[in-house]
Write an enzyme that holds these catalytic residues in place. Structure first.
Site, mmCIF file in Angstrom:
data_model
loop_
_atom_site.group_PDB
_atom_site.id
_atom_site.type_symbol
_atom_site.label_atom_id
_atom_site.label_comp_id
_atom_site.label_asym_id
_atom_site.label_seq_id
_atom_site.Cartn_x
_atom_site.Cartn_y
_atom_site.Cartn_z
ATOM 1 N N LYS A 1 5.038 -5.869 -16.501
ATOM 2 C CA LYS A 1 4.274 -5.414 -15.339
ATOM 3 C C LYS A 1 3.395 -4.223 -15.703
ATOM 4 O O LYS A 1 3.886 -3.149 -16.038
ATOM 5 C CB LYS A 1 5.228 -5.031 -14.208
ATOM 6 C CG LYS A 1 4.519 -4.485 -12.964
ATOM 7 C CD LYS A 1 3.661 -5.552 -12.301
ATOM 8 C CE LYS A 1 3.035 -5.014 -11.028
ATOM 9 N NZ LYS A 1 2.111 -6.007 -10.424
ATOM 10 N N GLY B 1 -4.450 -4.406 -5.910
ATOM 11 C CA GLY B 1 -4.830 -3.038 -6.231
ATOM 12 C C GLY B 1 -6.244 -2.672 -5.831
ATOM 13 O O GLY B 1 -6.524 -1.528 -5.469
ATOM 14 N N ASN B 2 -7.182 -3.656 -5.884
ATOM 15 C CA ASN B 2 -8.562 -3.347 -5.541
ATOM 16 C C ASN B 2 -8.731 -3.025 -4.065
ATOM 17 O O ASN B 2 -9.732 -2.441 -3.651
ATOM 18 C CB ASN B 2 -9.468 -4.526 -5.914
ATOM 19 C CG ASN B 2 -9.139 -5.779 -5.123
ATOM 20 O OD1 ASN B 2 -7.995 -6.236 -5.115
ATOM 21 N ND2 ASN B 2 -10.119 -6.348 -4.462
ATOM 22 N N LYS C 1 4.418 -7.344 -6.358
ATOM 23 C CA LYS C 1 4.259 -7.358 -4.904
ATOM 24 C C LYS C 1 4.001 -8.760 -4.357
ATOM 25 O O LYS C 1 4.310 -9.042 -3.197
ATOM 26 C CB LYS C 1 3.158 -6.391 -4.471
ATOM 27 C CG LYS C 1 1.751 -6.694 -4.960
ATOM 28 C CD LYS C 1 0.924 -7.447 -3.952
ATOM 29 C CE LYS C 1 -0.487 -7.701 -4.404
ATOM 30 N NZ LYS C 1 -0.735 -8.108 -5.784
ATOM 31 N N LYS D 1 0.598 -14.477 -8.623
ATOM 32 C CA LYS D 1 0.044 -14.904 -7.335
ATOM 33 C C LYS D 1 0.233 -16.406 -7.152
ATOM 34 O O LYS D 1 0.661 -16.876 -6.089
ATOM 35 C CB LYS D 1 -1.437 -14.526 -7.253
ATOM 36 C CG LYS D 1 -1.673 -13.032 -7.287
ATOM 37 C CD LYS D 1 -3.134 -12.699 -7.499
ATOM 38 C CE LYS D 1 -3.362 -11.189 -7.481
ATOM 39 N NZ LYS D 1 -2.507 -10.424 -8.398
#
Length: 315
Positions: free
Chosen positions: A130, A12-13, A214, A276
């Site tokens: 989420k 997101g960053n 994602k 991740k």
């Protein structure tokens, strides 16, 4: 020599920096900077595809749609996800093409509206996890739970966010199109983890109210295109143990066995570093001779050169 294939998962960053304005204009400015790094990776000779998140964006689209429901009918959650996929992909597509052209590299960039099949019996539907949308104070979160029926959870010490189901991706519907485009372009696909759909017995696809992580979608894509490297870009340079504490330790390398132990010890928060690491673990478990890299956007090029980042390998 065949060029190495990389699937890049953008956090997101890379789209909207923390504390930044939640406007399309502000996002475009951030994406332009992001795409300079991606263009550099492409210029190094790698073949790449880009997967991006959509947590803040889809949350805001849903909020806007619900807020306007007295004027126009609110859009279903899966449609809001598709909308976020389209406009984020548009920003990346436009910005990356500009960065490539500036380097005199005439490489086509294309966004594929991507559906991803999930299992309607996935336990995630009974346990939403989420985070989407903006951060709220505890008082604001309690009001949203009461007034709108949202499920709110504290997010890694940064505030409260709405959470929705996050089922695991099973199959990328448009994967054959992605494969055909691969050799001739940079493909932006599985945006926001993909539009989550379930497959009915007659083959009909039906959208569901969920957001696929994602990182897991990027891992599935990496499997499908036989990528050499799964690169997950996030807000930190390296994966850390005891993150945010005095005894914090940054890791340059993790084996599959070490990853499993750290996960078991609870070092990685859900909705943050855990997916991740889990995605990286799955990739190297399936492909022991390949690797996953977790690092920050601004360190991506250095990480590919082995100078920083956290490399996850089978042994």
């Amino acid at each position: 020599m065949t060029a190495e294939r990389i699937v890049i998962a953008l956090g997101g960053n890379a789209l909207q920096p923390p504390g930044g304005q939640a406007t399309a204009e502000a996002q475009l400015q951030t994406v332009r900077k992001t795409c300079e790094h991606i263009a550099r990776i492409s210029g190094m000779g790698y073949e790449i595809a880009v997967v991006h998140g959509n947590g803040p964006q889809v949350g805001r689209i849903v909020m806007a749609s619900e807020a306007a429901d007295t004027v126009t009918p609110a859009m279903p959650f899966d449609v809001c996800g598709a909308m976020s996929q389209g406009y984020i992909g548009y920003h990346i597509q436009q910005s990356l093409k500009y960065a490539l052209n500036r380097d005199n590299r005439n490489v086509p960039v294309v966004t594929v509206a991507t559906q991803v099949i999930v299992d309607e019996k996935d336990p995630a539907f009974k346990s939403p996890s989420k985070p989407i949308g903006p951060f709220y104070t505890r008082e604001e979160a309690e009001r949203l739970e009461r007034d709108r029926g949202y499920i709110m959870k504290e997010d890694a010490g940064r505030g409260y966010r709405r959470v929705v189901p996050s089922p695991l991706p099973k199959r990328i519907v448009e994967i054959e199109a992605v494969k055909q485009l691969w050799d001739r372009s940079i493909v932006i696909t599985c945006g926001g983890g993909g539009i989550p759909v379930i497959e009915k017995p007659d083959g009909h696809l039906e959208g569901v109210a969920a957001v696929i992580d994602k990182d897991h979608a990027a891992e599935l894509l990496a499997e499908n295109v036989e990528a050499d490297i799964l690169m997950i870009l996030t807000g930190v340079e390296k994966v850390c143990l005891d993150f945010g504490r005095k005894e914090e330790r940054a890791l340059s390398r993790m084996s599959l066995k070490e990853c499993a132990r750290y996960v078991e010890e609870g070092h990685f928060p859900e909705g943050s570093m855990l997916p991740k690491v889990e995605a990286a673990m799955k990739f190297v478990r399936l492909y022991p001779d390949k690797k996953a890299v977790i690092t920050s956007l601004d360190k991506a090029v250095e990480a590919l050169a082995g100078k920083t980042g956290t490399v996850v390998t089978f042994n």
